[in-house]
Motif scaffolding. Structure first.
Motif, mmCIF file in Angstrom:
data_model
loop_
_atom_site.group_PDB
_atom_site.id
_atom_site.type_symbol
_atom_site.label_atom_id
_atom_site.label_comp_id
_atom_site.label_asym_id
_atom_site.label_seq_id
_atom_site.Cartn_x
_atom_site.Cartn_y
_atom_site.Cartn_z
ATOM 1 N N THR A 36 2.345 79.063 19.513
ATOM 2 C CA THR A 36 0.997 78.544 19.296
ATOM 3 C C THR A 36 0.799 78.134 17.839
ATOM 4 O O THR A 36 0.216 77.098 17.554
ATOM 5 C CB THR A 36 -0.047 79.597 19.735
ATOM 6 O OG1 THR A 36 0.136 79.825 21.131
ATOM 7 C CG2 THR A 36 -1.466 79.128 19.489
ATOM 8 N N ASP A 59 -1.071 77.060 27.735
ATOM 9 C CA ASP A 59 -0.860 78.489 27.972
ATOM 10 C C ASP A 59 -2.084 78.969 28.734
ATOM 11 O O ASP A 59 -3.060 79.441 28.160
ATOM 12 C CB ASP A 59 -0.702 79.254 26.659
ATOM 13 C CG ASP A 59 -0.317 80.713 26.916
ATOM 14 O OD1 ASP A 59 -0.428 81.165 28.069
ATOM 15 O OD2 ASP A 59 0.095 81.399 25.963
ATOM 16 N N ASN A 64 -4.886 80.560 23.510
ATOM 17 C CA ASN A 64 -5.415 80.993 22.220
ATOM 18 C C ASN A 64 -5.210 79.972 21.122
ATOM 19 O O ASN A 64 -5.406 80.235 19.952
ATOM 20 C CB ASN A 64 -4.837 82.352 21.816
ATOM 21 C CG ASN A 64 -3.329 82.362 21.887
ATOM 22 O OD1 ASN A 64 -2.708 81.310 22.029
ATOM 23 N ND2 ASN A 64 -2.728 83.525 21.772
ATOM 24 N N ASP A 138 1.162 73.174 23.886
ATOM 25 C CA ASP A 138 1.453 74.592 23.638
ATOM 26 C C ASP A 138 1.633 75.266 24.995
ATOM 27 O O ASP A 138 0.690 75.325 25.783
ATOM 28 C CB ASP A 138 0.291 75.228 22.872
ATOM 29 C CG ASP A 138 0.549 76.692 22.548
ATOM 30 O OD1 ASP A 138 1.728 77.094 22.484
ATOM 31 O OD2 ASP A 138 -0.444 77.433 22.354
HETATM 32 MG MG LIG Z 1 0.943 81.207 22.383
#
Ligand SMILES: [Mg+2]
Ligand SMILES: Nc1ncnc2c1ncn2[C@@H]1O[C@H](COP(=O)(O)OP(=O)(O)O)[C@@H](O)[C@H]1O
Length: 286
Positions: A36, A59, A64, A138
């Protein structure tokens, strides 16, 4: 049901604009290696280098990316799938002009999407014109369906490892599935949390040796990011480290990684965002 959604390709995919879009999936196998942070900082560094960048948070379990970028999106792809919002309405503006597509939970399994939802999403993507140069994705840890679909649909896969043996074996396991099941022949690799260049290069060499030998794939080193406590500090402040501490060793490394990755010729067919999403939902329907 998947087939109908994919069939739509004929007419409109042909029109899909030829703006060269680089699509990079950041993946790892093991969690906690810094995917990330790599995705966020790579995106922001590319944005600062003048590229038009969008990051997709894929994700879906542990979304996040928004936290690392200091954003708090209230809407996500689920609202688009339900027909409650336009795709353009859920995209949020992040730092350095980076746009963010929050995917979030609820959009859990691409395979669970019905034909109507796929068509709605593709229509929304068709209606969108972000004029992007780069889409960074991501992904989650592991080798779940979604990780594989997003990574397989992306023209470039940037595998993040750390010098830990478990990060190497997990990266290898992911590369193996992508190579054998999805036919990926080339991988980019970045080493995160290395103690220095030699440490990173040794880790890369171990992975490259087995991957080249047993999977017959090309593995290309893109550089390393040192372990740097400026990174967790920046995460706590919810500002990507390249902005929070531009001269920190990790930030300089992220900028260099962006130069390296962004300077490669754009891989794969250039059908833009539309092409990527068609490919994604096609793969998801298998
Ligand atoms: Mg991550
Ligand atoms: N280069 C680095 N140096 C120090 N800590 C790092 C570095 N990269 C990431 N981290 C820390 O590692 C943790 C996991 O990073 P994250 O990007 O969330 O990994 P992933 O997405 O792979 O699970 C975070 O707490 C982050 O602050």
């Amino acid at each position: 049901m998947a087939e109908t959604a994919v069939d739509i390709s004929s007419a409109r995919a042909a029109q899909a604009v030829g703006h060269p879009l680089r699509v990079i999936a950041v993946a790892s196998g093991k969690g906690g290696v810094g995917k990330t942070n790599v995705a966020a900082n790579l995106a922001v560094a590319l944005g600062r280098q003048g590229r038009r960048v969008c990051v997709l948070d894929a994700d879906l379990g542990l979304a996040n990316l928004d936290v690392v970028l200091g954003l708090a999106p209230r809407l996500n792809l689920l609202h688009v799938l339900r027909g409650e919002r336009r795709l353009s309405e859920i995209i949020v503006d992040g730092p350095a002009g980076v746009q963010v597509i929050p995917a979030a939970s609820g959009f859990e399994e691409l395979t669970a999407l019905g034909a109507a939802e796929r068509i709605r999403l593709l229509d929304e993507v068709d209606a969108l014109d972000l004029g992007l140069d780069v889409l960074v994705i991501d992904t989650a840890a592991g080798i779940s369906g979604n990780v594989l679909y997003f990574t397989a649909a992306a023209a470039e896969a940037l595998i993040v490892i750390t010098p830990e043996p478990t990060a190497l074996t997990d990266a290898y396991a992911l590369m193996k599935v992508l190579a054998t099941r999805y036919g990926r022949r080339e991988f980019l690799v970045a080493v995160n949390m290395a103690s220095g260049a030699a440490d990173a290069e040794a880790a890369f060499a171990r992975l490259a040796r087995v991957a080249e030998r047993f999977l017959a794939v090309r593995v290309e080193y893109q550089g390393y990011v040192p372990w740097d406590d400026a990174v967790p500090r920046a995460v706590r402040h919810q500002v990507p480290v390249v902005l929070a501490a531009p001269s920190a060793p990790a930030s300089l490394a992220f900028a260099q990684l962006a130069q390296r990755v962004g300077g490669r010729p754009v891989a794969g067919p250039n059908g833009g965002l539309q092409f990527f999403f068609r490919r994604l939902l096609g793969e998801g329907g298998r």
